[in-house]
Design a protein around this motif. Structure first.
Motif, PDB file in Angstrom:
ATOM      1  N   ALA A 237     -33.832   0.222 104.476  1.00 37.33           N
ATOM      2  CA  ALA A 237     -33.889  -1.008 105.396  1.00 37.33           C
ATOM      3  C   ALA A 237     -35.335  -1.908 104.783  1.00 37.33           C
ATOM      4  CB  ALA A 237     -34.462  -0.177 106.664  1.00 37.33           C
ATOM      5  N   ALA A 238     -34.657  -2.584 105.617  1.00 38.97           N
ATOM      6  CA  ALA A 238     -35.447  -4.016 105.045  1.00 38.97           C
ATOM      7  C   ALA A 238     -37.358  -3.618 105.933  1.00 38.97           C
ATOM      8  CB  ALA A 238     -35.223  -4.834 106.084  1.00 38.97           C
ATOM      9  N   PRO A 239     -38.179  -4.495 105.775  1.00 39.19           N
ATOM     10  CA  PRO A 239     -38.280  -5.019 104.326  1.00 39.19           C
ATOM     11  C   PRO A 239     -38.209  -5.044 103.070  1.00 39.19           C
ATOM     12  CG  PRO A 239     -40.439  -4.788 105.238  1.00 39.19           C
ATOM     13  CD  PRO A 239     -39.153  -3.151 106.074  1.00 39.19           C
ATOM     14  N   TYR A 240     -37.801  -6.110 102.318  1.00 39.60           N
ATOM     15  CA  TYR A 240     -37.588  -5.866 100.933  1.00 39.60           C
ATOM     16  C   TYR A 240     -38.975  -6.843 100.394  1.00 39.60           C
ATOM     17  CZ  TYR A 240     -32.916  -4.023 102.283  1.00 39.60           C
ATOM     18  OH  TYR A 240     -32.107  -3.234 103.127  1.00 39.60           O
ATOM     19  N   GLN A 241     -39.193  -6.339  99.477  1.00 43.66           N
ATOM     20  CA  GLN A 241     -40.258  -7.736  98.090  1.00 43.66           C
ATOM     21  C   GLN A 241     -39.871  -7.978  97.492  1.00 43.66           C
ATOM     22  OE1 GLN A 241     -43.274  -6.732  99.274  1.00 43.66           O
ATOM     23  NE2 GLN A 241     -42.057  -5.447 101.076  1.00 43.66           N
ATOM     24  N   THR A 242     -39.073  -6.871  97.138  1.00 49.18           N
ATOM     25  CA  THR A 242     -38.667  -8.711  95.641  1.00 49.18           C
ATOM     26  C   THR A 242     -36.807  -8.582  96.028  1.00 49.18           C
ATOM     27  OG1 THR A 242     -37.810  -6.468  94.710  1.00 49.18           O
ATOM     28  CG2 THR A 242     -39.623  -7.407  94.283  1.00 49.18           C
ATOM     29  N   LEU A 243     -36.142  -9.185  95.533  1.00 52.93           N
ATOM     30  CA  LEU A 243     -34.040  -9.802  95.730  1.00 52.93           C
ATOM     31  C   LEU A 243     -33.894  -8.103  94.944  1.00 52.93           C
ATOM     32  CD1 LEU A 243     -31.900 -11.195  96.034  1.00 52.93           C
ATOM     33  CD2 LEU A 243     -32.276 -12.545  93.707  1.00 52.93           C
ATOM     34  N   ALA A 244     -34.386  -8.164  93.572  1.00 51.89           N
ATOM     35  CA  ALA A 244     -34.082  -6.796  93.091  1.00 51.89           C
ATOM     36  C   ALA A 244     -33.728  -5.671  93.806  1.00 51.89           C
ATOM     37  CB  ALA A 244     -35.013  -5.894  91.859  1.00 51.89           C
ATOM     38  N   GLU A 245     -34.950  -4.914  95.212  1.00 52.66           N
ATOM     39  CA  GLU A 245     -35.416  -4.152  96.201  1.00 52.66           C
ATOM     40  C   GLU A 245     -33.918  -4.321  97.336  1.00 52.66           C
ATOM     41  OE1 GLU A 245     -38.410  -3.539  98.177  1.00 52.66           O
ATOM     42  OE2 GLU A 245     -39.808  -3.384  95.950  1.00 52.66           O
ATOM     43  N   ALA A 246     -33.876  -5.492  96.885  1.00 52.91           N
ATOM     44  CA  ALA A 246     -32.611  -5.784  98.133  1.00 52.91           C
ATOM     45  C   ALA A 246     -31.331  -5.574  97.829  1.00 52.91           C
ATOM     46  CB  ALA A 246     -32.943  -7.268  98.866  1.00 52.91           C
ATOM     47  N   LYS A 247     -31.116  -6.148  96.701  1.00 54.16           N
ATOM     48  CA  LYS A 247     -29.715  -6.140  96.008  1.00 54.16           C
ATOM     49  C   LYS A 247     -29.262  -4.528  96.168  1.00 54.16           C
ATOM     50  CE  LYS A 247     -28.133 -10.354  95.544  1.00 54.16           C
ATOM     51  NZ  LYS A 247     -27.252 -10.634  96.015  1.00 54.16           N
ATOM     52  N   ALA A 248     -30.884  -4.042  95.010  1.00 53.45           N
ATOM     53  CA  ALA A 248     -30.433  -1.828  95.182  1.00 53.45           C
ATOM     54  C   ALA A 248     -29.649  -1.276  96.833  1.00 53.45           C
ATOM     55  CB  ALA A 248     -31.513  -1.224  94.271  1.00 53.45           C
ATOM     56  N   ALA A 249     -30.680  -2.434  97.429  1.00 48.05           N
ATOM     57  CA  ALA A 249     -30.462  -1.789  98.813  1.00 48.05           C
ATOM     58  C   ALA A 249     -28.776  -1.839  98.942  1.00 48.05           C
ATOM     59  CB  ALA A 249     -31.270  -1.987  99.762  1.00 48.05           C
ATOM     60  N   GLY A 250     -28.343  -3.112  98.491  1.00 43.09           N
ATOM     61  CA  GLY A 250     -27.087  -3.123  99.266  1.00 43.09           C
ATOM     62  C   GLY A 250     -27.147  -4.462 100.256  1.00 43.09           C
ATOM     63  N   ALA A 251     -28.042  -4.506 100.162  1.00 44.67           N
ATOM     64  CA  ALA A 251     -28.407  -5.634 101.344  1.00 44.67           C
ATOM     65  C   ALA A 251     -27.630  -7.193 100.929  1.00 44.67           C
ATOM     66  CB  ALA A 251     -29.885  -6.319 101.747  1.00 44.67           C
ATOM     67  N   VAL A 252     -27.070  -7.822 102.139  1.00 44.51           N
ATOM     68  CA  VAL A 252     -26.220  -8.842 102.011  1.00 44.51           C
ATOM     69  C   VAL A 252     -27.411  -9.817 101.611  1.00 44.51           C
ATOM     70  CG1 VAL A 252     -24.576 -10.581 102.813  1.00 44.51           C
ATOM     71  CG2 VAL A 252     -24.679  -8.104 102.467  1.00 44.51           C
ATOM     72  N   THR A 253     -27.777 -11.478 100.808  1.00 47.39           N
ATOM     73  CA  THR A 253     -29.065 -11.939 100.213  1.00 47.39           C
ATOM     74  C   THR A 253     -28.895 -13.825 100.742  1.00 47.39           C
ATOM     75  OG1 THR A 253     -29.816 -11.709  98.125  1.00 47.39           O
ATOM     76  CG2 THR A 253     -30.688 -10.072  99.923  1.00 47.39           C
ATOM     77  N   LEU A 254     -29.683 -14.376 101.617  1.00 43.54           N
ATOM     78  CA  LEU A 254     -29.425 -15.742 101.020  1.00 43.54           C
ATOM     79  C   LEU A 254     -30.704 -15.723  99.912  1.00 43.54           C
ATOM     80  CD1 LEU A 254     -27.452 -18.060 101.815  1.00 43.54           C
ATOM     81  CD2 LEU A 254     -29.743 -18.586 103.462  1.00 43.54           C
TER      82      LEU A 254
ATOM     83  N   PHE B  41     -35.855 -15.426  99.269  1.00 42.19           N
ATOM     84  CA  PHE B  41     -35.035 -14.618  99.715  1.00 42.19           C
ATOM     85  C   PHE B  41     -34.800 -14.418 101.244  1.00 42.19           C
ATOM     86  CE2 PHE B  41     -36.640 -10.884  98.471  1.00 42.19           C
ATOM     87  CZ  PHE B  41     -35.805 -10.089  99.799  1.00 42.19           C
ATOM     88  N   VAL B  42     -33.314 -14.735 101.719  1.00 37.97           N
ATOM     89  CA  VAL B  42     -33.408 -13.921 102.927  1.00 37.97           C
ATOM     90  C   VAL B  42     -31.822 -13.336 103.593  1.00 37.97           C
ATOM     91  CG1 VAL B  42     -32.990 -14.787 105.489  1.00 37.97           C
ATOM     92  CG2 VAL B  42     -34.438 -16.325 104.016  1.00 37.97           C
ATOM     93  N   VAL B  43     -32.773 -11.993 104.589  1.00 32.34           N
ATOM     94  CA  VAL B  43     -31.512 -11.453 104.276  1.00 32.34           C
ATOM     95  C   VAL B  43     -30.961 -11.711 105.658  1.00 32.34           C
ATOM     96  CG1 VAL B  43     -31.669  -8.637 105.005  1.00 32.34           C
ATOM     97  CG2 VAL B  43     -33.630  -9.070 103.753  1.00 32.34           C
ATOM     98  N   LEU B  44     -29.339 -11.346 105.209  1.00 32.86           N
ATOM     99  CA  LEU B  44     -28.609 -11.884 106.092  1.00 32.86           C
ATOM    100  C   LEU B  44     -27.765 -10.164 106.554  1.00 32.86           C
ATOM    101  CD1 LEU B  44     -26.466 -14.523 104.312  1.00 32.86           C
ATOM    102  CD2 LEU B  44     -28.447 -14.158 106.008  1.00 32.86           C
ATOM    103  N   LYS B  45     -28.269  -9.627 106.175  1.00 32.51           N
ATOM    104  CA  LYS B  45     -27.599  -8.119 106.679  1.00 32.51           C
ATOM    105  C   LYS B  45     -28.080  -7.193 105.931  1.00 32.51           C
ATOM    106  CE  LYS B  45     -23.743  -5.258 107.118  1.00 32.51           C
ATOM    107  NZ  LYS B  45     -22.772  -4.783 106.877  1.00 32.51           N
ATOM    108  N   GLU B  46     -29.067  -5.603 105.863  1.00 34.28           N
ATOM    109  CA  GLU B  46     -29.751  -4.847 105.674  1.00 34.28           C
ATOM    110  C   GLU B  46     -29.145  -4.018 105.003  1.00 34.28           C
ATOM    111  OE1 GLU B  46     -32.275  -2.789 108.046  1.00 34.28           O
ATOM    112  OE2 GLU B  46     -33.751  -4.546 108.906  1.00 34.28           O
ATOM    113  N   GLY B  47     -29.290  -3.544 103.780  1.00 31.58           N
ATOM    114  CA  GLY B  47     -28.566  -2.536 102.885  1.00 31.58           C
ATOM    115  C   GLY B  47     -28.050  -1.129 103.930  1.00 31.58           C
TER     116      GLY B  47
END
Length: 147
Positions: free
Chosen positions: A66-83, A56-62
């Motif tokens: 803050a980024a970096p996120y190791q997994t998509l689940a981490e990014a989603k949990a942080a509220g990040a917008v991802t592709l 995935f690519v982080v479009l906007k940090e949660g």
């Protein structure tokens, strides 16, 4: 109105379609499991232990982390917008498997229908009056011409 609905719902095509939808949904879940649980792990292992669902690519940090996120689940949990292009790759593979399976089913059904439609020729046309006559006939029963 209730009678019309009952007549509509009990027609063969509607029932066949409903059965097809239910079987299709079940088949879709089987294919999803095949892709996610059987095909993608070895492919990911061959590519260095990569999990495609975590591409995935982080479009906007949660806002929670803050980024970096190791997994998509981490990014989603942080509220990040991802592709999520890894999930898209999984979906393409699933679609390809389903499309190929449906192609094979339709191909087999068409072959069965073609076999059913082949009927032996039992008549021919009289060259003089163009009437249908028995294949074994030596004289036309309509115009009495010799064949």
């Amino acid at each position: 109105m209730l009678g019309e609905f009952k007549k509509f719902a009990m027609r063969g095509n509607v029932v066949d379609m409903a059965v097809g939808i239910v079987i299709g949904a079940a088949f879709g879940s089987i294919v999803k499991s095949l892709v996610d649980d059987v095909l993608m792990p070895p492919i990911g292992l061959l590519l260095g232990g990569v999990d495609f669902s975590d591409f995935f690519v982080v479009l906007k940090e949660g806002v929670k982390a803050a980024a970096p996120y190791q997994t998509l689940a981490e990014a989603k949990a942080a509220g990040a917008v991802t592709l999520n292009f890894g999930l898209f790759v999984n979906a393409i593979i699933s679609f390809t498997i389903v499309a190929f399976a449906l192609f094979m089913i339709v191909k087999a059904m068409n072959k069965l229908r073609a076999d059913e439609e082949v009927k032996p020729v039992t008549t021919k046309k009289c060259p003089h009056c163009c009437s249908e006559i028995a294949l074994e006939a030596t004289r036309c029963p309509h115009c009495t011409s010799e064949l």
